[in-house]
Design a protein around this motif. Sequence first.
Motif, short mmCIF file in Angstrom:
data_model
loop_
_atom_site.label_atom_id
_atom_site.label_comp_id
_atom_site.label_asym_id
_atom_site.label_seq_id
_atom_site.Cartn_x
_atom_site.Cartn_y
_atom_site.Cartn_z
N SER A 190 -4.17 0.08 6.58
CA SER A 190 -4.49 -0.97 7.56
C SER A 190 -5.28 -0.38 8.72
O SER A 190 -6.16 -1.03 9.29
CB SER A 190 -3.21 -1.59 8.15
N HIS A 191 -4.94 0.85 9.07
CA HIS A 191 -5.50 1.47 10.27
C HIS A 191 -6.75 2.31 9.98
O HIS A 191 -7.33 2.88 10.89
CB HIS A 191 -4.43 2.36 10.92
N THR A 192 -7.13 2.37 8.70
CA THR A 192 -8.26 3.25 8.35
C THR A 192 -9.31 2.64 7.43
O THR A 192 -10.42 3.15 7.35
CB THR A 192 -7.74 4.52 7.60
N GLY B 3 0.79 -1.22 0.00
CA GLY B 3 0.00 0.00 0.00
C GLY B 3 0.83 1.28 0.00
O GLY B 3 2.01 1.27 -0.36
N PRO B 4 0.19 2.37 0.43
CA PRO B 4 0.76 3.71 0.27
C PRO B 4 2.10 3.92 0.95
O PRO B 4 2.32 3.45 2.07
CB PRO B 4 -0.31 4.62 0.88
N ASN B 5 2.95 4.63 0.25
CA ASN B 5 4.29 5.06 0.71
C ASN B 5 5.31 3.93 0.73
O ASN B 5 6.50 4.20 0.93
CB ASN B 5 4.21 5.73 2.10
N LEU B 6 4.87 2.71 0.48
CA LEU B 6 5.84 1.60 0.48
C LEU B 6 6.70 1.62 -0.79
O LEU B 6 7.74 0.98 -0.84
CB LEU B 6 5.13 0.27 0.68
N ASN B 7 6.27 2.38 -1.79
CA ASN B 7 7.12 2.58 -2.98
C ASN B 7 8.41 3.32 -2.61
O ASN B 7 9.37 3.28 -3.36
CB ASN B 7 6.36 3.34 -4.08
N VAL C 145 1.13 -8.34 6.50
CA VAL C 145 2.54 -8.12 6.87
C VAL C 145 2.74 -6.64 7.22
O VAL C 145 2.20 -5.75 6.55
CB VAL C 145 3.48 -8.49 5.68
N HIS C 146 3.49 -6.41 8.29
CA HIS C 146 4.03 -5.07 8.57
C HIS C 146 5.52 -5.23 8.82
O HIS C 146 5.93 -6.11 9.59
CB HIS C 146 3.37 -4.44 9.80
N ILE C 147 6.29 -4.40 8.19
CA ILE C 147 7.75 -4.46 8.35
C ILE C 147 8.13 -4.08 9.78
O ILE C 147 8.95 -4.73 10.41
CB ILE C 147 8.41 -3.52 7.32
N SER C 148 7.52 -3.02 10.28
CA SER C 148 7.83 -2.55 11.64
C SER C 148 6.87 -3.21 12.64
O SER C 148 5.82 -3.74 12.26
CB SER C 148 7.67 -1.03 11.71
N ASN C 149 7.28 -3.18 13.91
CA ASN C 149 6.38 -3.67 14.97
C ASN C 149 5.43 -2.53 15.34
O ASN C 149 5.77 -1.65 16.12
CB ASN C 149 7.19 -4.13 16.18
N VAL C 150 4.24 -2.60 14.76
CA VAL C 150 3.29 -1.49 14.94
C VAL C 150 2.87 -1.32 16.41
O VAL C 150 2.48 -0.23 16.81
CB VAL C 150 2.04 -1.67 14.04
N TYR C 151 3.01 -2.39 17.20
CA TYR C 151 2.60 -2.32 18.62
C TYR C 151 3.61 -1.59 19.48
O TYR C 151 3.32 -1.22 20.61
CB TYR C 151 2.32 -3.73 19.15
N LYS C 152 4.81 -1.37 18.95
CA LYS C 152 5.82 -0.59 19.67
C LYS C 152 5.75 0.88 19.27
O LYS C 152 6.58 1.67 19.68
CB LYS C 152 7.22 -1.10 19.30
N ARG C 153 4.81 1.20 18.38
CA ARG C 153 4.76 2.55 17.81
C ARG C 153 3.52 3.29 18.31
O ARG C 153 2.92 2.91 19.29
CB ARG C 153 4.83 2.44 16.29
N GLU C 154 3.14 4.36 17.63
CA GLU C 154 2.01 5.19 18.06
C GLU C 154 0.74 4.34 18.21
O GLU C 154 0.53 3.39 17.46
CB GLU C 154 1.72 6.30 17.03
N LEU D 161 14.26 4.61 1.27
CA LEU D 161 14.52 6.04 1.47
C LEU D 161 13.70 6.54 2.65
O LEU D 161 14.09 7.47 3.36
CB LEU D 161 14.07 6.84 0.24
N ARG D 162 12.55 5.92 2.86
CA ARG D 162 11.57 6.39 3.83
C ARG D 162 11.93 5.92 5.25
O ARG D 162 11.99 4.72 5.50
CB ARG D 162 10.23 5.78 3.43
N GLU D 163 12.13 6.85 6.17
CA GLU D 163 12.40 6.54 7.58
C GLU D 163 13.20 5.23 7.74
O GLU D 163 12.68 4.26 8.32
CB GLU D 163 11.09 6.46 8.35
N ILE E 10 -0.57 -9.12 2.10
CA ILE E 10 -0.92 -7.69 2.03
C ILE E 10 -0.27 -6.88 3.13
O ILE E 10 -0.40 -7.20 4.32
CB ILE E 10 -2.46 -7.48 2.00
N ASN E 11 0.46 -5.85 2.71
CA ASN E 11 0.88 -4.79 3.63
C ASN E 11 0.11 -3.56 3.18
O ASN E 11 0.51 -2.87 2.23
CB ASN E 11 2.39 -4.56 3.56
N ALA E 12 -1.01 -3.33 3.82
CA ALA E 12 -1.87 -2.20 3.42
C ALA E 12 -1.34 -0.88 3.97
O ALA E 12 -1.97 0.17 3.79
CB ALA E 12 -3.30 -2.45 3.86
N ALA E 13 -0.20 -0.94 4.67
CA ALA E 13 0.45 0.27 5.21
C ALA E 13 -0.56 1.10 6.01
O ALA E 13 -1.34 0.54 6.79
CB ALA E 13 1.14 1.03 4.08
N ALA E 14 -0.60 2.41 5.79
CA ALA E 14 -1.47 3.26 6.61
C ALA E 14 -2.95 2.89 6.46
O ALA E 14 -3.75 3.07 7.39
CB ALA E 14 -1.26 4.73 6.24
#
Length: 162
Positions: free
Chosen positions: A96-98, A26-30, A116-125, A34-36, A90-94
């Motif tokens: 996923s939350h909306t 999904g979005p921004n994964l392109n 799939v999420h690359i980062s551990n979303v539970y350690k984040r916001e 480079l991204r964060e 599927i990594n629906a990126a943002a």
Amino acid sequence: MAKKSVSAKSPAAQAKGVKPVYVLNGPNLNLLGLREPEIYGRTSLADIEKLVTAHAKARGITALCLQSNHEGELVTWIQEARSMASGVIINAAAYSHTSVAIHDALAMLDIPAVEVHISNVYKREEFRHYSFVSSVVKGVICGLGVQGYTLALDAILADISK
Ligand code: DQA
């Protein structure tokens, strides 16, 4: 613009008539790589797609890798997967939350899907702790970096070869 890349069909998959596994990002994964990079690492999406494609090929199946920044396009591909795919990663990126629309499209699938999420979303916001995807997929892999995609592929293969 949507990006499509297809691995060559292995003779084994052709012989068995196994449909490809759709790998949807999904979005921004392109902009991975480079991204964060402190969160997502330095591997580009093209490299992830190469990795999954090679992993699939070695197992006699094909991967169809697609990325879009547009919710509706992801919904369309999930709908297409109902008849064209043997499984969905599927990594629906943002989204996923909306996205109720992505939730509803996944709910119609009767093939295995893995989130799939690359980062551990539970350690984040906190806004990343809820996913509209999780309740309508077979399983969730998060926080294991890009390896999550190959693990998801193995989970789908295990499921479809039951
Ligand atoms: C992500 C996590 C999401 O919260 C975020 O919006 C992304 C990437 C991940 O892979 O870790 O874009 O899905």
